[in-house]
Structures are given as C-alpha cells and as structure tokens.
Design an enzyme around this catalytic site. Sequence first.
Site, mmCIF file in Angstrom:
data_model
loop_
_atom_site.group_PDB
_atom_site.id
_atom_site.type_symbol
_atom_site.label_atom_id
_atom_site.label_comp_id
_atom_site.label_asym_id
_atom_site.label_seq_id
_atom_site.Cartn_x
_atom_site.Cartn_y
_atom_site.Cartn_z
ATOM 1 N N GLU A 148 0.859 -1.185 0.000
ATOM 2 C CA GLU A 148 0.000 0.000 0.000
ATOM 3 C C GLU A 148 0.888 1.224 0.000
ATOM 4 O O GLU A 148 1.925 1.242 0.670
ATOM 5 C CB GLU A 148 -0.905 0.041 1.242
ATOM 6 C CG GLU A 148 -2.145 -0.803 1.118
ATOM 7 C CD GLU A 148 -2.014 -2.108 1.869
ATOM 8 O OE1 GLU A 148 -1.034 -2.229 2.626
ATOM 9 O OE2 GLU A 148 -2.862 -2.991 1.702
ATOM 10 N N TYR A 177 7.910 1.927 -7.238
ATOM 11 C CA TYR A 177 7.179 0.670 -7.400
ATOM 12 C C TYR A 177 6.808 0.428 -8.868
ATOM 13 O O TYR A 177 6.875 -0.705 -9.360
ATOM 14 C CB TYR A 177 5.920 0.675 -6.526
ATOM 15 C CG TYR A 177 6.216 0.872 -5.053
ATOM 16 C CD1 TYR A 177 7.324 0.270 -4.453
ATOM 17 C CD2 TYR A 177 5.400 1.663 -4.257
ATOM 18 C CE1 TYR A 177 7.610 0.462 -3.114
ATOM 19 C CE2 TYR A 177 5.675 1.856 -2.901
ATOM 20 C CZ TYR A 177 6.779 1.252 -2.341
ATOM 21 O OH TYR A 177 7.061 1.437 -1.020
HETATM 22 C C1 LIG Z 1 10.715 5.751 -1.508
HETATM 23 C C2 LIG Z 1 12.182 5.597 -1.063
HETATM 24 C C3 LIG Z 1 12.326 4.309 -0.240
HETATM 25 C C4 LIG Z 1 13.065 5.497 -2.330
HETATM 26 O O1 LIG Z 1 14.414 5.234 -1.905
HETATM 27 P P1 LIG Z 1 15.667 5.697 -2.789
HETATM 28 O O2 LIG Z 1 16.880 5.050 -2.249
HETATM 29 O O3 LIG Z 1 15.679 7.169 -2.910
HETATM 30 O O4 LIG Z 1 15.271 5.047 -4.193
HETATM 31 P P2 LIG Z 1 16.176 4.905 -5.502
HETATM 32 O O5 LIG Z 1 17.353 5.840 -5.438
HETATM 33 O O6 LIG Z 1 16.473 3.480 -5.701
HETATM 34 O O7 LIG Z 1 15.183 5.414 -6.615
HETATM 35 C C5 LIG Z 1 14.302 4.479 -7.183
HETATM 36 C C6 LIG Z 1 13.264 5.141 -8.046
HETATM 37 O O8 LIG Z 1 12.370 5.854 -7.223
HETATM 38 C C7 LIG Z 1 11.932 7.001 -7.943
HETATM 39 N N1 LIG Z 1 12.321 8.157 -7.154
HETATM 40 C C8 LIG Z 1 13.229 8.216 -6.149
HETATM 41 N N2 LIG Z 1 13.256 9.456 -5.635
HETATM 42 C C9 LIG Z 1 12.370 10.176 -6.335
HETATM 43 C C10 LIG Z 1 11.931 11.537 -6.270
HETATM 44 N N3 LIG Z 1 12.409 12.387 -5.349
HETATM 45 N N4 LIG Z 1 10.964 11.917 -7.128
HETATM 46 C C11 LIG Z 1 10.450 11.062 -8.031
HETATM 47 N N5 LIG Z 1 10.816 9.763 -8.135
HETATM 48 C C12 LIG Z 1 11.765 9.343 -7.303
HETATM 49 C C13 LIG Z 1 12.564 6.933 -9.302
HETATM 50 O O9 LIG Z 1 11.705 6.221 -10.155
HETATM 51 C C14 LIG Z 1 13.794 6.120 -9.042
HETATM 52 O O10 LIG Z 1 14.217 5.401 -10.149
HETATM 53 P P3 LIG Z 1 15.370 6.001 -11.126
HETATM 54 O O11 LIG Z 1 16.515 6.400 -10.258
HETATM 55 O O12 LIG Z 1 15.676 4.847 -12.030
HETATM 56 O O13 LIG Z 1 14.740 7.170 -11.786
HETATM 57 C C15 LIG Z 1 12.662 6.838 -0.252
HETATM 58 O O14 LIG Z 1 12.319 8.007 -0.981
HETATM 59 C C16 LIG Z 1 12.064 6.934 1.138
HETATM 60 O O15 LIG Z 1 12.575 6.376 2.103
HETATM 61 N N6 LIG Z 1 10.940 7.688 1.266
HETATM 62 C C17 LIG Z 1 10.296 7.890 2.577
HETATM 63 C C18 LIG Z 1 9.621 6.633 3.059
HETATM 64 C C19 LIG Z 1 8.560 6.153 2.092
HETATM 65 O O16 LIG Z 1 7.829 6.931 1.499
HETATM 66 N N7 LIG Z 1 8.493 4.824 1.931
HETATM 67 C C20 LIG Z 1 7.506 4.195 1.068
HETATM 68 C C21 LIG Z 1 6.218 4.047 1.781
HETATM 69 S S1 LIG Z 1 5.017 3.187 0.777
#
Ligand SMILES: CC(C)(COP(=O)(O)OP(=O)(O)OC[C@H]1O[C@@H](n2cnc3c(N)ncnc32)[C@H](O)[C@@H]1OP(=O)(O)O)[C@@H](O)C(=O)NCCC(=O)NCCS
Length: 164
Positions: A119, A131
């Site tokens: 979710e 995702y």
């Molecule tokens: C969501 C989260 C886990 C992503 O972690 P991350 O280490 O930054 O992810 P990645 O560097 O592997 O990025 C993966 C993809 O996410 C997307 N993404 C990451 N940051 C983004 C941003 N600021 N805006 C848009 N897309 C983004 C992109 O599609 C990216 O793929 P790409 O690099 O090939 O373009 C992180 O932002 C986080 O911890 N957020 C807060 C907690 C949260 O929201 N968890 C999910 C709850 S459902």
Amino acid sequence: MITGDRAIPGPILVQTRIRPMVREDLDRVLAIERQSFPYPWNRAFFEEELVENGRTTCLVSVYQGKVVGYYTAWHVAGESSLNKIGVDPDFRGQGIGSRLVEDFLASSFGRGSEDCFLEVAVNNGPALALYEKFGFEKVGVRRNYYAQTGMDAYVMRKKRKEEA
Ligand SMILES: CC(C)(COP(=O)(O)OP(=O)(O)OC[C@H]1O[C@@H](n2cnc3c(N)ncnc32)[C@H](O)[C@@H]1OP(=O)(O)O)[C@@H](O)C(=O)NCCC(=O)NCCS
C-alpha cells in the site's frame, strides 16, 4: 547515478550491503523511520516484525557500518506484502531503495509467493515511481487508509507470472 538513459550503480550503492535486521539495528531504523514518515512506527512494531516465525523478512542496507535503509515484509498463503521501506534522506536517489525492492521481489518469489502487494499513499510520488519502475500495478484504492491524515492508499500488486 544516471548516465545517458541508463542507471548505473554509484559508489555508495556499490559499497552497500544488505543483511538481516537485528534488534541492535533498531535505534538507526527508528531514526530513519522518524525522518521518513509523519506517523512513524515505534520500536514495538519493529520488534513484532523481528519475531522469527518463518513468515517475515526484515532487512537493512548498510553503508560503511551504518544502517541507511530497511524493509520489512510478510509472506502468508502464497502472498507477500511489503510493510515498510525507508531510506535515510541523506542516502536517497542512489539506488538503495531499488536494491531493497529487488530483494523483496526476489526473496518473495523465490520462496514461492504468487503475488507481491503493498500500500502506498496516493500522494507519495517518489515511492509510486519506485514501485512502478519494478512493475507494480495499481489494483485498488483504500479510502482513508492512513487514519491520522485521512489519506487514501493505492493497493499495488506485482504478479510472479504475467497473466496470459
Ligand atoms: C521511496 C524511497 C524508499 C526510495 O528510496 P531511494 O533510495 O531514494 O530510491 P532509488 O534511489 O532506488 O530510486 C528508485 C526510483 O524511485 C523514484 N524516485 C526516487 N526518488 C524520487 C523523487 N524524489 N521523485 C520522483 N521519483 C523518485 C525513481 O523512479 C527512481 O528510479 P530512477 O533512479 O531509475 O529514476 C525513499 O524516498 C524513502 O525512504 N521515502 C520515505 C519513506 C517512504 O515513502 N516509503 C515508502 C512508503 S510506501
């Protein structure tokens, strides 16, 4: 790190390892959790996830000895559910979240799950992009899923096998 249209592992990702979460990780996990969610889980929730019952996966990403990310998941009756995923804000955008989702999918399908679910808040753009990058599809909406904010959540699913 992006070169042309292809993401390649950056120096931090290359040096990041994934391993099972242990209780000693919880101070760092909770610190990231508080920086990541407006209504974070508390220690008791994570301790519950860590109870070994053969149905949970709790992993951390570690960079130079420091926990920089984590996820927890359940595996029940042929379905796996990603319950929590978070990356330290100072380490985002470098592929750590992708590596964790890859691990969730590989370990879930590897143990025989047919479907992976999660979710996500409808306004969580970075998580939705993450995702969708891995082939999760929106299959429903849970209204007022997040009690404290009233925010809706998408239910997303990735199937092990593509539907014919
Ligand atoms: C969501 C989260 C886990 C992503 O972690 P991350 O280490 O930054 O992810 P990645 O560097 O592997 O990025 C993966 C993809 O996410 C997307 N993404 C990451 N940051 C983004 C941003 N600021 N805006 C848009 N897309 C983004 C992109 O599609 C990216 O793929 P790409 O690099 O090939 O373009 C992180 O932002 C986080 O911890 N957020 C807060 C907690 C949260 O929201 N968890 C999910 C709850 S459902």
